[in-house]
Design a protein around this motif. Sequence first.
Motif, PDB file in Angstrom:
ATOM      1  N   PRO A 128       0.784  -1.223   0.124  1.00 55.22           N
ATOM      2  CA  PRO A 128       0.140   0.105   0.035  1.00 55.22           C
ATOM      3  C   PRO A 128       1.016   1.425  -0.037  1.00 55.22           C
ATOM      4  CG  PRO A 128      -0.650  -1.529   1.827  1.00 55.22           C
ATOM      5  CD  PRO A 128       0.710  -2.102   1.349  1.00 55.22           C
ATOM      6  N   PRO A 129       0.329   2.257  -0.730  1.00 56.10           N
ATOM      7  CA  PRO A 129       1.137   3.519  -0.642  1.00 56.10           C
ATOM      8  C   PRO A 129       1.881   3.956   0.696  1.00 56.10           C
ATOM      9  CG  PRO A 129      -0.762   3.865  -2.288  1.00 56.10           C
ATOM     10  CD  PRO A 129      -0.852   2.650  -1.414  1.00 56.10           C
ATOM     11  N   PHE A 130       0.848   4.122   1.769  1.00 56.30           N
ATOM     12  CA  PHE A 130       1.670   4.722   2.645  1.00 56.30           C
ATOM     13  C   PHE A 130       2.664   3.629   3.605  1.00 56.30           C
ATOM     14  CE2 PHE A 130       1.522   5.666   7.416  1.00 56.30           C
ATOM     15  CZ  PHE A 130       1.537   6.923   7.264  1.00 56.30           C
ATOM     16  N   LEU A 131       2.570   2.400   2.986  1.00 56.20           N
ATOM     17  CA  LEU A 131       3.667   1.563   3.725  1.00 56.20           C
ATOM     18  C   LEU A 131       4.822   1.871   3.042  1.00 56.20           C
ATOM     19  CD1 LEU A 131       4.438  -0.664   5.602  1.00 56.20           C
ATOM     20  CD2 LEU A 131       3.667  -2.313   3.747  1.00 56.20           C
ATOM     21  N   THR A 132       4.775   2.228   1.799  1.00 52.67           N
ATOM     22  CA  THR A 132       5.986   2.493   0.945  1.00 52.67           C
ATOM     23  C   THR A 132       6.511   3.844   1.519  1.00 52.67           C
ATOM     24  OG1 THR A 132       4.798   1.539  -0.918  1.00 52.67           O
ATOM     25  CG2 THR A 132       6.728   2.795  -1.558  1.00 52.67           C
ATOM     26  N   TYR A 133       5.653   4.734   1.842  1.00 51.47           N
ATOM     27  CA  TYR A 133       5.943   6.076   2.391  1.00 51.47           C
ATOM     28  C   TYR A 133       6.833   5.995   3.700  1.00 51.47           C
ATOM     29  CZ  TYR A 133       5.676  10.786   4.576  1.00 51.47           C
ATOM     30  OH  TYR A 133       5.857  11.729   4.937  1.00 51.47           O
ATOM     31  N   ILE A 134       6.234   4.771   4.549  1.00 47.36           N
ATOM     32  CA  ILE A 134       6.861   4.677   5.711  1.00 47.36           C
ATOM     33  C   ILE A 134       8.408   4.096   5.532  1.00 47.36           C
ATOM     34  CG2 ILE A 134       6.869   2.971   7.767  1.00 47.36           C
ATOM     35  CD1 ILE A 134       5.268   5.408   8.205  1.00 47.36           C
ATOM     36  N   LEU A 135       8.436   3.294   4.419  1.00 47.87           N
ATOM     37  CA  LEU A 135       9.692   2.596   4.043  1.00 47.87           C
ATOM     38  C   LEU A 135      10.533   3.650   3.521  1.00 47.87           C
ATOM     39  CD1 LEU A 135       8.910  -0.550   1.865  1.00 47.87           C
ATOM     40  CD2 LEU A 135      10.431  -0.516   4.223  1.00 47.87           C
ATOM     41  N   LEU A 136      10.237   4.669   2.855  1.00 46.56           N
ATOM     42  CA  LEU A 136      11.006   5.950   2.453  1.00 46.56           C
ATOM     43  C   LEU A 136      11.510   6.669   3.476  1.00 46.56           C
ATOM     44  CD1 LEU A 136      11.847   7.847   0.108  1.00 46.56           C
ATOM     45  CD2 LEU A 136       9.500   8.953   0.095  1.00 46.56           C
ATOM     46  N   THR A 137      10.525   6.902   4.498  1.00 43.47           N
ATOM     47  CA  THR A 137      11.137   7.666   5.612  1.00 43.47           C
ATOM     48  C   THR A 137      12.270   6.687   6.379  1.00 43.47           C
ATOM     49  OG1 THR A 137       8.827   8.207   5.934  1.00 43.47           O
ATOM     50  CG2 THR A 137      10.282   8.570   8.023  1.00 43.47           C
ATOM     51  N   PHE A 138      11.893   5.533   6.400  1.00 48.80           N
ATOM     52  CA  PHE A 138      13.075   4.560   7.033  1.00 48.80           C
ATOM     53  C   PHE A 138      14.440   4.708   6.263  1.00 48.80           C
ATOM     54  CE2 PHE A 138      14.898   0.218   6.300  1.00 48.80           C
ATOM     55  CZ  PHE A 138      15.451   0.029   7.354  1.00 48.80           C
ATOM     56  N   PHE A 139      14.498   4.833   5.015  1.00 51.49           N
ATOM     57  CA  PHE A 139      15.489   5.053   3.920  1.00 51.49           C
ATOM     58  C   PHE A 139      16.236   6.050   4.311  1.00 51.49           C
ATOM     59  CE2 PHE A 139      13.470   2.137   0.423  1.00 51.49           C
ATOM     60  CZ  PHE A 139      13.558   1.004   1.317  1.00 51.49           C
ATOM     61  N   CYS A 140      15.353   7.268   4.719  1.00 50.88           N
ATOM     62  CA  CYS A 140      16.268   8.366   5.055  1.00 50.88           C
ATOM     63  C   CYS A 140      17.036   8.197   6.173  1.00 50.88           C
ATOM     64  CB  CYS A 140      15.235   9.622   4.960  1.00 50.88           C
ATOM     65  SG  CYS A 140      14.201  10.100   3.397  1.00 50.88           S
ATOM     66  N   TYR A 141      16.364   7.590   7.287  1.00 47.74           N
ATOM     67  CA  TYR A 141      16.872   7.545   8.537  1.00 47.74           C
ATOM     68  C   TYR A 141      18.177   6.516   8.536  1.00 47.74           C
ATOM     69  CZ  TYR A 141      13.897  10.412  11.185  1.00 47.74           C
ATOM     70  OH  TYR A 141      13.240  11.441  12.076  1.00 47.74           O
ATOM     71  N   VAL A 142      18.213   5.772   7.553  1.00 44.86           N
ATOM     72  CA  VAL A 142      19.455   4.734   7.615  1.00 44.86           C
ATOM     73  C   VAL A 142      20.681   5.380   7.761  1.00 44.86           C
ATOM     74  CG1 VAL A 142      20.410   2.830   6.199  1.00 44.86           C
ATOM     75  CG2 VAL A 142      18.091   2.560   6.789  1.00 44.86           C
ATOM     76  N   PRO A 143      21.014   6.339   6.784  1.00 46.23           N
ATOM     77  CA  PRO A 143      22.247   7.013   6.960  1.00 46.23           C
ATOM     78  C   PRO A 143      22.499   7.858   8.017  1.00 46.23           C
ATOM     79  CG  PRO A 143      21.357   7.809   4.877  1.00 46.23           C
ATOM     80  CD  PRO A 143      20.135   6.956   5.777  1.00 46.23           C
ATOM     81  N   ILE A 144      21.524   8.532   8.749  1.00 44.66           N
ATOM     82  CA  ILE A 144      21.434   8.985  10.068  1.00 44.66           C
ATOM     83  C   ILE A 144      21.933   8.117  11.041  1.00 44.66           C
ATOM     84  CG2 ILE A 144      20.268  10.192  11.933  1.00 44.66           C
ATOM     85  CD1 ILE A 144      18.093  11.297   9.435  1.00 44.66           C
ATOM     86  N   VAL A 145      21.186   6.873  11.297  1.00 44.71           N
ATOM     87  CA  VAL A 145      21.522   5.913  12.493  1.00 44.71           C
ATOM     88  C   VAL A 145      23.051   5.256  12.186  1.00 44.71           C
ATOM     89  CG1 VAL A 145      19.276   5.643  13.302  1.00 44.71           C
ATOM     90  CG2 VAL A 145      19.989   4.288  11.416  1.00 44.71           C
TER      91      VAL A 145
END
Lengths: 342, 440
Positions: A39-56
């Motif tokens: 579902p699009p929102f799950l993909t959106y959550i995944l996108l947010t997660f991808f952005c956090y990967v470099p941070i963590v």
Amino acid sequence: MKIDIIKEVSTIIPFKNTRFTSILIILFIIALIAPYVAPPFLTYILLTFFCYVPIVIGFNLLLGYTGLLSFGHGLFVAIGMYTSVYLMRNYGVTSIEIMLILAATLSALAGFGVGLLCIRYVRIFFAMLTLAFSMVFYSFLLKFYWLTGGDEGLGIYTRPALLGMKFDTLYIMDFLTKVYYYYVLAIMVILLIFMYRITTSHFGICLRAVKENPRKADESGLNVKKYRLYAFVISAIYTGIGGALLVQVTRHVVPAITYWTYSGEIVFMTLLGGFNYFTGPIIGAFVYIVLRDLIMSLTIYWRVILGVALLLIVIFVPGGLMGGAKSLSKLIIKKRESYEFS
Amino acid sequence: MGEKVARRDWIKVAGAGIVGLAIGAGATYGLMPPRVERIEVKPTPKPIPKEPLRLGVVTFLSGIPAPSGIAGLRAAEIWVDWTNAAGGILGRKVELLVEDESEGVEKSVERFKKLTVEKGCEAIFGTESTSTGLAFGKLAEEMQQLWLSWDGTTQQGLEETIPNKKFSFPSIYNEAEAVAGAVLVAKYFPNVKTVAGINDDYSYGRNCWEAFMSVLKTLRPEVVPVKELWPKLGESDFTSHIAALDAAKPDLIMSSFWAGHATIFLKQAAAVGLFKKYKGAMVTAGGVLPTLKKEFVPEGVLIGCNSWYFEHPLGWPLRDKFVKEYLRRYGEYPVYECDHAFFTFQAYKAAVEKAYALKGEWPTKEEIANQLRGIKVPSLSGYRGYREDNYQICNFFLGLSKHDPRYDFVTLDPLDMVPFELMCHPPEMKFHDWVKTWKS
């Protein structure tokens, strides 16, 4: 002597087995097909997660590999975010590559300056100093209203161009979940590979040596302060890039990013997954973002729930989720072996 | 004897007249526009979706602004109960999905997207924070989702950021109560020469002070500010600020405190009799009016209640019904956020029904937005509406505090209703340019 200590810590190099590689490949394929099956929102959550990967992973280069707990990494996320927003709003820059390069450069400069002062200290003093720098920046963002938008923050009203290509006519969610998603995924993979190379390189092994026993490392000929500073700067660059990627998702930046509670969230993600493992913070970030999304809709006390979860993890599984999983797998292997013997 | 008209002559004249009339009639007929048959075209009604109508709410459920956010949510719930009991919107039952705004912009943006994309909400209501308002305004336009704000606007400082809004419907301008406060200060305290301000150290507080002084100096050019204090939002110890205000000895103290900190400040100020010594203008404190007890708020302090005052001498049946219901459910009096929340839902329902009447099927978000612009509906405080630039239109209530034996909190007497046009600049003008057009 120098060679000895490197040999000593090189035994801890994470994940060289093929099982792990195959899991990674499966996860990568899932990530590739997610926008078309999830579902699009799950993909959106995944996108947010991808952005956090470099941070963590950037943060964990300090905590997990160098033994320095920063409580002010929100500072570098904010530098990445504000740099992008400022370039877009004030200079009409649309190229995200320029934004990423500038965000990384400014984060590196800030990391060098802050790091130079902070690396003289360790443990709680280091944590407090980084927190102080972040809070100073927080006050700056709040007070210099004409420059930073104050507490209202700054928003972006245009879309970035990815590799020179513009997607202005696309519906925003389609842009985020079908185009920007893959861009961030690619950046994330590149940064992951780089970080893996860093942590498994001679430099990474030296960092571990600095973490495990700084006095011994110093006596072995390693310049401990220099290694700590390098780690700090690399960590800042990663976090700044993460911020620059994230702001295209949130489309707005406010000073709260530099407030200590936000830096606390980065610490939380890392502890949740396990800072002793390369993949620990990544898993921590994923679990935290997904859980936060689920629990936030159910109760306003979601922070209490996550706080209790962290408390339980620290008490019962100090190695985080990765540490717990590793202990569990060891236990299973041990039981299987004892069963085979009997 | 008169001249006789011969019969032949008469026939000639009459014949010419008839021919002339015939030509004239023919020419007139020819020049007339073609006759059009007026056929009434009524849209063939299409079935209305049977599933409940999901409406999202993002508001403060925790933190300092929570009393206001929760009051708004309660009003929304009462509206939903009343509407559903009356058959819903065009027969569709309304379902509220609620998310917390207190976690900051990043997470609120995520909540907006979740309610829109995952939960399928047809519109998003709520929002109190100015930063969230800025983000939501932009997001609503990008996502083509209706956003009907309760308190948030799309202003950065005193300036608009989204000039041609389609889907975002912000609240009334942030500085409205400060403008109304300045007008009434000029009216009730004409001898004021020096003013001290204590406002929250964030955009709303700073904008209110700027707007207040700008209007007051226009109306009373002799007025000068003697002290500006900026405690951080969330401060609960104002003793040093009160000492500083006392030392400045102003004729008037102005504040835009709007939540629990207004009550705390007034309590601590009462310990040194601050508002007995100096005039006071608490332009937004009426947001927590039921907590402003008589023992610490003296009479004669100017208090602003935003768009809502719980009692009005003119009466308004919908307000009376709502106050009764609110008291029955929660045992306390409603505050202004209730009116903002109630209005947004009333406006949405009316816009859906108007669009349906035109089209004969459940309208799209764009069609609802078109009907919202310029709409006027009854809300708790009277008739309210939306301007053509999507900003809320409402009047504000301000007055001087009075100790009425029927209540344990201060009431307002005299009560002034300040009209929208006096508080909000027209969309084509900027605030300061508009104030310059005023005469002192």
